[in-house]
Design a protein around this motif. Sequence first.
Motif, mmCIF file in Angstrom:
data_model
loop_
_atom_site.group_PDB
_atom_site.id
_atom_site.type_symbol
_atom_site.label_atom_id
_atom_site.label_comp_id
_atom_site.label_asym_id
_atom_site.label_seq_id
_atom_site.Cartn_x
_atom_site.Cartn_y
_atom_site.Cartn_z
ATOM 1 N N ARG A 9 53.663 -16.996 67.884
ATOM 2 C CA ARG A 9 53.925 -18.422 68.677
ATOM 3 C C ARG A 9 53.151 -19.535 67.644
ATOM 4 N N THR A 10 52.146 -19.101 66.909
ATOM 5 C CA THR A 10 51.534 -20.163 65.900
ATOM 6 C C THR A 10 52.573 -20.187 64.721
ATOM 7 N N ILE A 11 53.045 -19.254 64.243
ATOM 8 C CA ILE A 11 53.872 -19.010 63.133
ATOM 9 C C ILE A 11 55.339 -19.871 63.635
ATOM 10 N N VAL A 142 41.632 -23.732 56.249
ATOM 11 C CA VAL A 142 42.072 -22.406 56.761
ATOM 12 C C VAL A 142 41.021 -21.769 57.685
ATOM 13 N N PHE A 143 39.860 -21.943 57.056
ATOM 14 C CA PHE A 143 38.786 -21.349 57.940
ATOM 15 C C PHE A 143 38.840 -21.974 59.284
ATOM 16 N N ARG A 144 38.828 -23.361 59.332
ATOM 17 C CA ARG A 144 38.431 -23.937 60.671
ATOM 18 C C ARG A 144 39.530 -23.920 61.432
ATOM 19 N N VAL A 145 41.019 -24.290 61.011
ATOM 20 C CA VAL A 145 41.954 -24.048 61.979
ATOM 21 C C VAL A 145 42.250 -22.653 62.339
ATOM 22 N N SER A 146 41.910 -21.613 61.806
ATOM 23 C CA SER A 146 42.274 -20.083 62.152
ATOM 24 C C SER A 146 41.325 -20.029 63.516
ATOM 25 N N HIS A 147 40.015 -20.370 63.302
ATOM 26 C CA HIS A 147 38.983 -20.370 64.271
ATOM 27 C C HIS A 147 39.532 -21.204 65.594
ATOM 28 N N ARG A 148 39.869 -22.372 65.297
ATOM 29 C CA ARG A 148 40.054 -23.127 66.274
ATOM 30 C C ARG A 148 41.234 -22.566 67.324
ATOM 31 N N ILE A 149 42.467 -22.106 66.765
ATOM 32 C CA ILE A 149 43.673 -21.646 67.244
ATOM 33 C C ILE A 149 43.074 -20.272 68.096
ATOM 34 N N GLY A 150 42.193 -19.636 67.433
ATOM 35 C CA GLY A 150 41.903 -18.243 67.955
ATOM 36 C C GLY A 150 42.608 -17.081 67.093
ATOM 37 N N LEU A 151 43.108 -17.420 66.040
ATOM 38 C CA LEU A 151 43.983 -16.523 65.176
ATOM 39 C C LEU A 151 42.761 -15.502 64.443
ATOM 40 N N SER A 197 46.776 -34.475 70.663
ATOM 41 C CA SER A 197 48.007 -35.139 71.671
ATOM 42 C C SER A 197 49.039 -34.907 70.445
ATOM 43 N N LYS A 198 49.081 -34.671 69.308
ATOM 44 C CA LYS A 198 50.294 -34.524 68.504
ATOM 45 C C LYS A 198 50.730 -33.069 68.182
ATOM 46 N N CYS A 199 49.659 -32.220 68.676
ATOM 47 C CA CYS A 199 49.769 -30.675 68.384
ATOM 48 C C CYS A 199 50.548 -29.819 69.430
ATOM 49 N N GLY A 200 51.422 -29.083 69.041
ATOM 50 C CA GLY A 200 52.009 -28.120 69.786
ATOM 51 C C GLY A 200 51.476 -26.843 70.196
ATOM 52 N N LEU A 201 50.168 -26.623 69.820
ATOM 53 C CA LEU A 201 49.322 -25.446 69.977
ATOM 54 C C LEU A 201 48.550 -25.377 71.320
ATOM 55 N N THR A 202 48.576 -26.626 72.100
ATOM 56 C CA THR A 202 47.576 -26.676 72.856
ATOM 57 C C THR A 202 47.750 -25.770 74.119
ATOM 58 N N ASP A 203 48.817 -25.152 74.421
ATOM 59 C CA ASP A 203 48.946 -24.243 75.267
ATOM 60 C C ASP A 203 47.961 -23.006 75.408
ATOM 61 N N PHE A 204 47.680 -22.540 74.122
ATOM 62 C CA PHE A 204 46.822 -21.237 73.804
ATOM 63 C C PHE A 204 45.614 -21.606 73.015
ATOM 64 N N CYS A 205 45.609 -22.864 72.251
ATOM 65 C CA CYS A 205 44.541 -22.946 71.451
ATOM 66 C C CYS A 205 43.145 -22.773 72.065
ATOM 67 N N ASP A 206 42.283 -22.037 71.403
ATOM 68 C CA ASP A 206 40.857 -21.608 71.966
ATOM 69 C C ASP A 206 40.170 -22.997 71.957
ATOM 70 N N TYR A 207 40.204 -23.942 71.156
ATOM 71 C CA TYR A 207 39.519 -24.726 70.776
ATOM 72 C C TYR A 207 39.727 -25.942 72.018
ATOM 73 N N TYR A 211 37.248 -27.289 74.683
ATOM 74 C CA TYR A 211 36.559 -28.789 74.265
ATOM 75 C C TYR A 211 37.380 -29.974 74.953
ATOM 76 N N ARG A 212 38.766 -29.605 75.091
ATOM 77 C CA ARG A 212 39.631 -30.981 75.429
ATOM 78 C C ARG A 212 40.309 -30.630 76.824
ATOM 79 N N SER A 213 40.204 -29.688 77.439
ATOM 80 C CA SER A 213 40.892 -29.483 78.916
ATOM 81 C C SER A 213 40.214 -30.240 79.956
ATOM 82 N N LYS A 214 38.983 -30.716 79.838
ATOM 83 C CA LYS A 214 38.118 -31.471 80.954
ATOM 84 C C LYS A 214 39.015 -32.782 80.620
ATOM 85 N N GLN A 215 39.647 -33.222 79.628
ATOM 86 C CA GLN A 215 40.123 -34.700 79.659
ATOM 87 C C GLN A 215 41.510 -34.573 80.378
ATOM 88 N N LYS A 216 41.619 -35.726 80.713
ATOM 89 C CA LYS A 216 42.852 -36.025 81.630
ATOM 90 C C LYS A 216 44.356 -36.059 80.793
#
Length: 232
Positions: A9-11, A142-151, A197-207, A211-216
């Motif tokens: 899905r990320t690719i 690469v290090f940060r984004v792969s960790h955040r997405i959960g890759l 808010s501009k990212c299409g990976l929110t459905d499954f991104c670990d970060y 950290y963001r799911s409590k926001q409305k």
Amino acid sequence: MTINERFSRTIKYFQKVYPVAETELAYRSPFELLVAVILSAQCTDKRVNIITPPLLKRFPDAESMAKAEPEDIFEYIKSCTYPNNKAKYLSGMSRMLVSDFGGTVPSEPVLLQRLPGVGRKSANVVASVIFRKPVMAVDTHVFRVSHRIGLVKNAKTPLSVEIQLTRHIPVELIHESHHWLILHGRYTCTARNPNCSKCGLTDFCDYFKKYRSKQKLVEIDITRQKIVVIKS
Ligand code: SF4
């Protein structure tokens, strides 16, 4: 979600949003890219692209740069980070290219790593960009984004990130994946304040989940495009 689905899905998302994925360093030859990559350590591509035209006009190839002293090179790169060290690296790299490789940039990462100023990450960038080798250069984005997405999971070092990413990314997409992760980290998933808010990976991104799911979240449908607005 399985790890393979997460990668897939990320690719798919990256293929859609970053149809052109290339280095932002300016170069016209393997030697020029190698010089730019050495200069780019802890420095922005934008700054490197300002420095390289006059530097490479004066020293257009390994032979001419090999004849220069580090102090001569320093004059052209002093607006870069760590100019003293990098001047020594460029001088040493050019001299070794001439003495050990006939003035030609080698294609194998293991050979590239013998050159002064070229570590595993830089060697992989050159091998991937110039020679299309299926190697993953792991920089801070690469290090940060792969960790955040959960890759990647529990990957404490760039090497372990590299191993986990290359295990799951189809070999023919490793080259693009490196640039996708950098572009995403540079322009959307930024270090301090990722623009979820501009990212299409929110459905499954670990970060995002952590950290963001409590926001409305408010979803708006404008001209059939789904836009997610985040309100604190
Ligand atoms: S949802 Fe946010 S944290 Fe996750 S990849 Fe996108 S920008 Fe980064």
